[in-house]
Write a protein that holds these residues in place. Structure first.
Motif, short mmCIF file in Angstrom:
data_model
loop_
_atom_site.label_atom_id
_atom_site.label_comp_id
_atom_site.label_asym_id
_atom_site.label_seq_id
_atom_site.Cartn_x
_atom_site.Cartn_y
_atom_site.Cartn_z
N THR A 1 -3.95 -3.30 2.66
CA THR A 1 -2.74 -4.07 2.37
C THR A 1 -2.89 -5.53 2.77
N ASN B 1 -0.67 4.70 12.60
CA ASN B 1 0.67 4.21 12.90
C ASN B 1 1.49 5.43 13.28
N ASP C 1 -6.08 5.60 5.02
CA ASP C 1 -5.09 4.52 5.03
C ASP C 1 -5.49 3.53 6.13
N TYR D 1 -4.36 -1.30 8.95
CA TYR D 1 -4.55 -2.17 10.13
C TYR D 1 -6.03 -2.43 10.42
N SER E 1 0.83 -1.20 0.00
CA SER E 1 0.00 0.00 0.00
C SER E 1 0.87 1.25 0.00
N VAL E 2 2.14 1.12 0.42
CA VAL E 2 3.01 2.30 0.34
C VAL E 2 3.32 2.61 -1.12
N CYS F 1 -4.77 8.39 8.56
CA CYS F 1 -4.26 7.06 8.87
C CYS F 1 -5.08 6.50 10.04
N ARG G 1 4.86 -7.86 -1.01
CA ARG G 1 4.58 -6.51 -1.53
C ARG G 1 3.33 -6.47 -2.41
N SER H 1 -0.13 -6.92 3.83
CA SER H 1 1.11 -7.08 4.59
C SER H 1 0.90 -7.40 6.06
N LYS H 2 -0.18 -6.93 6.64
CA LYS H 2 -0.31 -6.98 8.10
C LYS H 2 -1.17 -8.17 8.54
C1 LIG Z 1 -0.30 3.06 8.02
C2 LIG Z 1 0.47 2.26 7.05
N1 LIG Z 1 0.14 2.33 5.76
C3 LIG Z 1 0.79 1.62 4.84
C4 LIG Z 1 1.81 0.78 5.20
C5 LIG Z 1 2.53 0.08 4.12
O1 LIG Z 1 2.36 -1.26 4.10
P1 LIG Z 1 2.67 -2.09 2.79
O2 LIG Z 1 3.41 -1.22 1.84
O3 LIG Z 1 3.47 -3.24 3.26
O4 LIG Z 1 1.33 -2.47 2.24
C6 LIG Z 1 2.19 0.65 6.52
C7 LIG Z 1 3.31 -0.22 6.91
O5 LIG Z 1 3.88 -0.17 7.94
C8 LIG Z 1 1.49 1.42 7.47
O6 LIG Z 1 1.81 1.37 8.76
#
Ligand SMILES: Cc1ncc(COP(=O)(O)O)c(C=O)c1O
Length: 372
Positions: free
Chosen positions: A233, A169, A196, A199, A96-97, A165, A244, A235-236
């Protein structure tokens, strides 16, 4: 021409803070290993891949001599069906970044402004500066929450994008529906608001959150608001950080702009297949999320019992505002066997990990508290 000459780079890159990834754990992570065996510094999922997901990734690895499906069509269809949104509203990217960076490429450049809360996700200042736009950081409230009134006040004619967000985070706090709707009502329709929700699967509403409409699902907010985009995402909660893959849900023309700014073939076939398998294994994965939420409650309550003021957290981490002692606390954790994420002069973010790792964190915090 002299040897000292170097290629001319964009001045916008001067002074960009480099993204500081969470420190890795020492080799041999796990019980009985040497110091810093556990990594609680990057909000990763401590569980290894589910067998079915791993099999899907391994099967896809057998054809990595070929380019992946550039459109991520099968994954997009699967996400669209699950979320009940049109497939055209989904844009995938390299985490997502990666998608957040594409959003900036699509909306902002020199002379423009990007608003976000601070402290928030560390990548926002970096990707904003790369775009050439100016960061406008709006301090969190004393309760470590987004100050959405101040963020709306910060909007000017130059504002092009606003990150919200939620959960935030590194503080873990989530915005509520009422305050978010009032904020969105004040933001001009030509400014993109990015929710965003990296989580979101870890959100559990408590009694306080029920006030002001509770914690919203960004997808419900996006439906009637063409200037709202949701970032998610794998990722979490889904545990695919190393592969990715993330995505945005956005109306046209934002979703189309994301397809234009995507790195061609950015999401590997391995990542696509693993993400599809994860969606199909959702029940098992969400069971793991439930265990992490239970651990989060245990960790936070343990810290509160020690006397630390820990904000309510809706993510897979806790936040300790330790100010000038943050780096010392990080070093003490590391010496005891866990790596956390200190932000110098500000606070420490500790991901919720394996039970043993969380116990070490609690023990260090207890010792630290005595000399506080
Ligand atoms: C708030 C937030 N957004 C996006 C991301 C990005 O995650 P990714 O690029 O792994 O999807 C993170 C990762 O730590 C995050 O904390």
């Amino acid at each position: 021409m002299t040897n000292e000459q170097t290629p001319r780079l964009r001045p916008a890159l001067d002074g960009i803070p480099t993204y500081k990834p969470g420190k890795p754990a020492a080799a041999g992570a796990g019980a009985g290993a040497a110091a810093a065996a556990y990594k609680l510094s990057s909000n990763e999922n401590p569980y290894p891949p589910l067998p079915g997901v791993l099999e899907a990734a391994v099967a896809a690895a057998g054809s990595f001599n070929r380019y992946p499906d550039m459109a991520c069509a099968a994954l997009t269809a699967e996400i669209a069906e699950r979320l009940g949104v049109p497939p055209e509203h989904i844009a995938t990217g390299t985490g997502s970044v990666g998608v957040a960076q594409q959003l900036l490429q699509a909306t902002a450049g020199p002379g423009d402004e990007v608003i976000y809360a601070w402290r928030s996700f560390e990548a926002y200042p970096i990707i904003t500066q790369i775009s050439g736009a100016r960061s406008v950081q709006v301090p969190l409230t004393a309760a470590e929450r987004h100050d959405l009134v101040a963020m709306a006040d910060a909007v000017t004619g130059a504002t092009r994008l606003i990150f919200v967000c939620t959960p935030n985070n590194p503080t873990g706090t989530a915005v509520r529906r009422g305050e978010l709707e009032r904020f969105l009502d004040r933001v001009p329709r030509d400014v993109l608001v990015v929710l965003d929700e990296a989580y979101c699967q870890f959100v559990r509403e408590n009694r306080d959150d029920a006030a002001d409409g509770g914690i919203p699902d960004g997808l419900e907010v996006y439906r009637d608001r063409p200037n709202v985009c949701v970032l998610r995402t794998f990722s979490k909660a889904y545990g695919l950080a190393g592969l990715r893959v993330g995505f945005a849900v956005a109306h046209e023309p934002v979703a189309a702009a994301l397809r234009k700014t995507a790195v061609p073939f950015g999401v590997s076939q391995i990542a696509q297949e693993a993400a599809i398998a994860s969606l199909r294994s959702e029940a098992a994965l969400l069971e793991r999320v439930e265990s992490l939420v239970a651990e989060r409650t245990r960790v936070r309550e343990g810290l509160l019992a020690q006397g630390w003021p820990v904000p309510e957290t809706h993510a897979n981490f806790v936040w300790l505002r330790l100010g000038e002692r943050s780096v010392d606390f990080g070093a003490a954790c590391e010496a005891a066997g866990v790596v956390v994420r200190p932000f110098a002069g500000d606070g420490v973010r500790a991901s919720v990990g394996e039970r043993e790792a969380n116990d070490i964190l609690l023990a260090v915090a207890e010792e630290f508290r005595k000399e506080w």
